[in-house]
Write a protein that holds these residues in place. Structure first.
Motif, short mmCIF file in Angstrom:
data_model
loop_
_atom_site.label_atom_id
_atom_site.label_comp_id
_atom_site.label_asym_id
_atom_site.label_seq_id
_atom_site.Cartn_x
_atom_site.Cartn_y
_atom_site.Cartn_z
N ALA A 194 0.83 -1.22 0.00
CA ALA A 194 0.00 0.00 0.00
C ALA A 194 0.86 1.27 0.00
CB ALA A 194 -0.94 0.00 1.20
N SER A 195 2.08 1.17 0.50
CA SER A 195 2.94 2.36 0.56
C SER A 195 3.67 2.63 -0.75
CB SER A 195 3.95 2.20 1.69
OG SER A 195 4.81 1.11 1.42
N LEU A 196 3.58 1.71 -1.72
CA LEU A 196 4.25 1.91 -3.00
C LEU A 196 3.50 2.92 -3.86
CD1 LEU A 196 5.15 -1.74 -4.09
CD2 LEU A 196 6.67 -0.03 -3.10
N GLU A 197 4.24 3.79 -4.50
CA GLU A 197 3.64 4.69 -5.47
C GLU A 197 3.29 3.90 -6.72
OE1 GLU A 197 6.15 8.02 -6.25
OE2 GLU A 197 6.37 8.50 -4.13
N ASN A 198 2.36 4.43 -7.51
CA ASN A 198 1.90 3.73 -8.70
C ASN A 198 3.03 3.34 -9.65
OD1 ASN A 198 -0.61 4.12 -7.62
ND2 ASN A 198 -1.32 5.55 -9.19
N GLY A 199 3.92 4.27 -9.93
CA GLY A 199 5.01 4.01 -10.87
C GLY A 199 5.94 2.90 -10.40
N ILE A 200 6.24 2.89 -9.11
CA ILE A 200 7.12 1.86 -8.55
C ILE A 200 6.44 0.51 -8.60
CG2 ILE A 200 8.29 1.09 -6.45
CD1 ILE A 200 8.69 4.11 -5.82
N LEU A 201 5.15 0.47 -8.25
CA LEU A 201 4.40 -0.78 -8.31
C LEU A 201 4.38 -1.34 -9.73
CD1 LEU A 201 2.57 -2.96 -7.06
CD2 LEU A 201 0.66 -1.39 -7.33
N LEU A 202 4.16 -0.49 -10.71
CA LEU A 202 4.13 -0.92 -12.11
C LEU A 202 5.50 -1.45 -12.56
CD1 LEU A 202 1.90 1.88 -13.64
CD2 LEU A 202 1.27 -0.50 -13.19
N LYS A 203 6.58 -0.82 -12.13
CA LYS A 203 7.92 -1.30 -12.48
C LYS A 203 8.19 -2.67 -11.88
CE LYS A 203 10.17 3.10 -13.26
NZ LYS A 203 11.09 4.11 -12.77
N LYS A 204 7.77 -2.86 -10.63
CA LYS A 204 7.94 -4.18 -9.99
C LYS A 204 7.16 -5.25 -10.74
CE LYS A 204 9.01 -2.73 -5.29
NZ LYS A 204 10.09 -3.58 -4.82
N LEU A 205 5.93 -4.92 -11.13
CA LEU A 205 5.11 -5.88 -11.87
C LEU A 205 5.76 -6.23 -13.21
CD1 LEU A 205 1.56 -4.48 -11.15
CD2 LEU A 205 2.40 -6.73 -10.48
N GLU A 206 6.30 -5.24 -13.91
CA GLU A 206 6.97 -5.48 -15.19
C GLU A 206 8.11 -6.48 -15.02
OE1 GLU A 206 6.39 -4.39 -18.32
OE2 GLU A 206 4.67 -3.17 -17.78
N LYS A 207 8.91 -6.29 -13.97
CA LYS A 207 10.03 -7.20 -13.71
C LYS A 207 9.54 -8.61 -13.42
CE LYS A 207 13.32 -3.81 -11.98
NZ LYS A 207 14.09 -3.33 -10.83
N LEU A 208 8.47 -8.72 -12.64
CA LEU A 208 7.96 -10.05 -12.29
C LEU A 208 7.36 -10.75 -13.50
CD1 LEU A 208 6.39 -9.23 -8.81
CD2 LEU A 208 8.54 -10.41 -9.29
N TRP A 209 6.64 -10.02 -14.37
CA TRP A 209 6.11 -10.64 -15.60
C TRP A 209 7.26 -11.13 -16.47
CZ3 TRP A 209 1.68 -11.92 -14.31
CH2 TRP A 209 0.68 -11.05 -13.87
N LEU A 210 8.32 -10.33 -16.55
CA LEU A 210 9.48 -10.71 -17.35
C LEU A 210 10.12 -11.98 -16.80
CD1 LEU A 210 11.46 -10.08 -19.65
CD2 LEU A 210 12.75 -8.67 -18.02
N ARG A 211 10.21 -12.10 -15.49
CA ARG A 211 10.77 -13.31 -14.89
C ARG A 211 9.93 -14.53 -15.20
NH1 ARG A 211 12.10 -12.33 -8.89
NH2 ARG A 211 12.35 -10.12 -9.09
N HIS A 212 8.60 -14.40 -15.16
CA HIS A 212 7.72 -15.52 -15.53
C HIS A 212 7.94 -15.90 -16.99
CE1 HIS A 212 5.16 -17.29 -12.56
NE2 HIS A 212 4.86 -16.12 -12.04
N TYR A 213 8.07 -14.92 -17.85
CA TYR A 213 8.32 -15.16 -19.26
C TYR A 213 9.63 -15.95 -19.44
CZ TYR A 213 9.24 -14.22 -24.18
OH TYR A 213 9.51 -14.36 -25.52
N GLN A 214 10.67 -15.53 -18.73
CA GLN A 214 11.96 -16.20 -18.83
C GLN A 214 11.91 -17.62 -18.27
OE1 GLN A 214 14.25 -13.28 -16.70
NE2 GLN A 214 14.79 -12.15 -18.56
N LEU A 215 11.21 -17.82 -17.14
CA LEU A 215 11.08 -19.16 -16.59
C LEU A 215 10.34 -20.09 -17.55
CD1 LEU A 215 10.07 -18.57 -12.85
CD2 LEU A 215 12.11 -19.73 -13.68
N PHE A 216 9.32 -19.58 -18.17
CA PHE A 216 8.52 -20.38 -19.11
C PHE A 216 9.36 -20.82 -20.30
CE2 PHE A 216 5.73 -20.68 -22.82
CZ PHE A 216 4.85 -21.64 -22.40
N HIS A 217 10.18 -19.92 -20.81
CA HIS A 217 10.95 -20.23 -22.01
C HIS A 217 12.23 -20.99 -21.71
CE1 HIS A 217 8.40 -18.48 -24.96
NE2 HIS A 217 8.19 -17.44 -24.16
N ARG A 218 12.57 -21.17 -20.46
CA ARG A 218 13.72 -22.00 -20.08
C ARG A 218 13.37 -23.48 -20.19
NH1 ARG A 218 15.83 -19.91 -14.62
NH2 ARG A 218 15.99 -17.81 -15.39
N HIS A 219 12.08 -23.81 -20.02
CA HIS A 219 11.65 -25.23 -20.01
C HIS A 219 11.41 -25.72 -21.39
CE1 HIS A 219 11.42 -25.45 -15.69
NE2 HIS A 219 10.85 -24.26 -15.70
#
Length: 119
Positions: A94-119
């Motif tokens: 709740a203390s995260l600003e919108n921009g920071i939250l969106l950046k964190k989400l972008e990184k996490l989606w990218l990690r899921h993408y990378q994990l998926f394509h490793r298999h």
């Protein structure tokens, strides 16, 4: 042209949908967000959210967080693998600003993408 709509079929709606992901999830996380994912048999990704009152006391803050997560998913869905995702909010989100939250989400989606394509 890429369709950026967010129809109901892209949402996890039932308990069984959530149980399916929680049985054997792939996890990526930051200090305020965890994203569980599991490959589905559909040709598109879906998302479910859990924002606990324990960590985000005010309803308008929970709604803000959910709105940002859904919007970020909607914009990134064409890059994501065919998986069911559950985004879980942790303490401090709740203390995260919108921009920071969106950046964190972008990184996490990218990690899921990378994990998926490793298999």
């Amino acid at each position: 042209m890429t369709n950026l709509a967010f129809p109901k079929k892209l949402r996890l709606l039932t308990c069984n949908d959530f149980f399916f992901v929680f049985k054997k999830p792939q996890c990526v996380y930051s200090s305020q967000i965890i994203i569980f994912g599991r490959i589905n048999k559909l040709k598109y990704p879906r998302i479910g959210l859990t924002i606990a009152k324990k960590y985000v006391k005010l309803a308008h803050e929970r709604n803000r967080i959910k709105r940002l997560i859904r919007e970020n998913f909607r914009l990134n869905k064409y890059r994501l693998p065919s998986m069911d995702f559950i985004v879980v909010a942790k303490k401090g989100i709740a203390s995260l600003e919108n921009g920071i939250l969106l950046k964190k989400l972008e990184k996490l989606w990218l990690r899921h993408y990378q994990l998926f394509h490793r298999h």
